[in-house]
Enzyme design. Sequence first.
Site, PDB file in Angstrom:
ATOM      1  N   ASP A  23       0.887  -1.163   0.000  1.00  0.00           N
ATOM      2  CA  ASP A  23       0.000   0.000   0.000  1.00  0.00           C
ATOM      3  C   ASP A  23       0.925   1.213   0.000  1.00  0.00           C
ATOM      4  OD1 ASP A  23      -1.653   2.104   0.607  1.00  0.00           O
ATOM      5  OD2 ASP A  23      -2.330   1.332   2.550  1.00  0.00           O
ATOM      6  N   LYS A  96       2.882  11.214  -3.494  1.00  0.00           N
ATOM      7  CA  LYS A  96       1.839  10.500  -4.257  1.00  0.00           C
ATOM      8  C   LYS A  96       0.903  11.487  -4.963  1.00  0.00           C
ATOM      9  CE  LYS A  96      -1.708   6.955  -3.376  1.00  0.00           C
ATOM     10  NZ  LYS A  96      -2.154   5.998  -2.356  1.00  0.00           N
ATOM     11  N   GLU A 198      -7.285   0.559  -4.290  1.00  0.00           N
ATOM     12  CA  GLU A 198      -7.279   0.443  -2.824  1.00  0.00           C
ATOM     13  C   GLU A 198      -8.614  -0.077  -2.288  1.00  0.00           C
ATOM     14  OE1 GLU A 198      -5.969   4.368  -1.751  1.00  0.00           O
ATOM     15  OE2 GLU A 198      -3.983   3.996  -2.576  1.00  0.00           O
ATOM     16  N   ASP A 220     -12.889   5.852   2.811  1.00  0.00           N
ATOM     17  CA  ASP A 220     -11.465   5.886   3.155  1.00  0.00           C
ATOM     18  C   ASP A 220     -11.063   7.294   3.605  1.00  0.00           C
ATOM     19  OD1 ASP A 220      -8.702   5.872   3.249  1.00  0.00           O
ATOM     20  OD2 ASP A 220      -8.440   4.805   1.361  1.00  0.00           O
TER      21      ASP A 220
END
Length: 639
Positions: A23, A96, A198, A220
């Site tokens: 992850d 990211k 994800e 999330d």
Amino acid sequence: MAKIGINIKQGKIELPKVIVGIDLGTTNSLIAYVPDQANSEKADVEKGRSPKVIPVRGQGLVPSVVYFDEHGTPSVGHYAKSKIAQEPERTIFSVKRLLGKSYKDVADKADYVSYKIIDSDSTSEAMVKIEIDGKFYNPIELSSLILKEIKTQAEKELSVQIEQAVITVPAYFNDSQRQATRDAGKLAGLDVLRIINEPTAASIAYGIAEKKSGNVLVYDLGGGTFDVSILTLEEGVFEVLSTHGNTYLGGDDLDRSIAEFWLKKHQLTSNQLSKTELQTLRMIAEEAKIYISQDDIWGQPEAQFERAFQCVNSNLTLTLNVSELQNAVAPLIAETLKSVHKALSDAELKPDQIDEVVLVGGSTRYPGVMQALMPIFPHVSINNRINPDEVVALGAAIEADVLAGNRSDVLLLDVTPLSLGIETAGGLMDVLIPRNSKIPTRLAREYTTSVDGQVNLKVSVFQGERELVGENRKLGEFVLKGIPAMPAGLPKIQIQFALNPDGILKVAAKELRSGVEQEVEIQPTYGLTDGQVEEMLLAGFQNAQSDIELRLNQETINEGNQMVYTAERFIEKNGQHLSAEEIAGSKQRIEDLRCLLNDKADRNSINKQIELLNDYTRPFAERVMDIAIGQALKGKTLD
Ligand code: AMP
């Protein structure tokens, strides 16, 4: 029964190999695997195969932070994180957010970070770069450093070799962000078997894939980002129906709201505090949030967090109770709920059509999240059993275990064995359909011309894992003819790859402004034996690191060539608006850049010269633009 063993081959010790799930998060990254994978006998009890997070330097979570010391040596993780406050311009976090983006995409967020995102050209389509001590890094290289650290430390921890991985990305990542993640993996020495979403990974971790059908909502809320995705599951295959969220909303914002609440209560404003005081206040806010979020505290209205804090030369006592916390963060939670409803309506589903709700991200430990979601989904019990920090990595590890051939209870789709793409400037392979993509699949990407007046475009289709097309297998080529003559960069040429269930690839090219189009049909696997596919894969993997280096170099050369071309054209066309000194100065810098390109200088020097030329010509470009606008308006009256 599982065996532990080390193989000795030709005198060399070969450590067992495991395939891992990673992850690669905005704030933190994790690596997980299914134990026994390396030594398992196929008949191992499938259901009993549970994934585990591999500790990295003794901890599960690795901060996704890279710090460069004064010699340019990188370190990753907790140590790097500790440098954010001390040496902000040399410490890179949230990389990211930059992955697969151009400067144009991120320009308005450049102030968000303390390091230098270079603004070579505010309209630039080129990959964004970060400058530290005169050296340039791109987000792929930086992400690869995080992956390399995780890989190396996990190998040490387990005494295994890690060469293959499944890496997760947010469901909203586009094709270039996914490709960038794949490249970062390659550069870190990993063969990225698959990139999975994800929310899909989280659903797999909860065993939802085994149910074979249903609708899943994954909420999330991490440290800095929020997203909600709705997936539909059919025959064990997940498809993303909709996704919504805010890449600048997370636990950090909850902390900020609590800090704001305290400041207001003590009649202060954030401007009155020093940077360090403000940072400390936010850290105390996080502590308070985590304290109140504990099950036994949350249930007690009279429970209170208390802490002394000194700022602006006064001693404050900071306190927070359950209802104050709820009020402080209510607008943020309400915003996440808006996204939930938006995702539902985009998926054309009513809340009662959702069969599973899954919580992901550290901030879902704040009980207010569960409390807000329960009334929307009263018919389901919300999945929060698995550690929300780990759930994505654990799901990725299960997928890795499936790919390792250890489980047959989770369906593996029919996939393309090799990547398919086209040749772009400098002989680079631009992958449109990555290997392991499920079939059927269709993907389109837009390209443009690099020379003024270009009327033909050759489309060469290749298959393979190498970065340079010369090393890959050519499948065919055709020429898109009759593009109307336009300045470079203006034509919009869409190339579409459609791979049908029989493995037939249809490649179509269309110039969108004029509608000119052309199409060919190719059979990619025709004439390839399994052995040849394996050889091509192996070659791709063995050369991955040097290939990516070659590609990064070639991309810089392409950017440099383009810069020389554009700058020369600019001077040619606008000479009358420039002074002799400006023309000479520009020509000198263009020549310097051309020399570096001809001498095949290193990437950093070319990048630096591009920067210099850009900085030098930017004021003239702006001036010429103003003149052009002025002329366009001349003689026109306003009604
Ligand atoms: P992640 O990015 O998923 O690792 O999540 C990190 C965020 O989770 C940070 O903002 C933390 O403050 C938050 N967090 C961690 N533990 C808790 C907790 N027990 N209660 C509320 N928030 C938490």
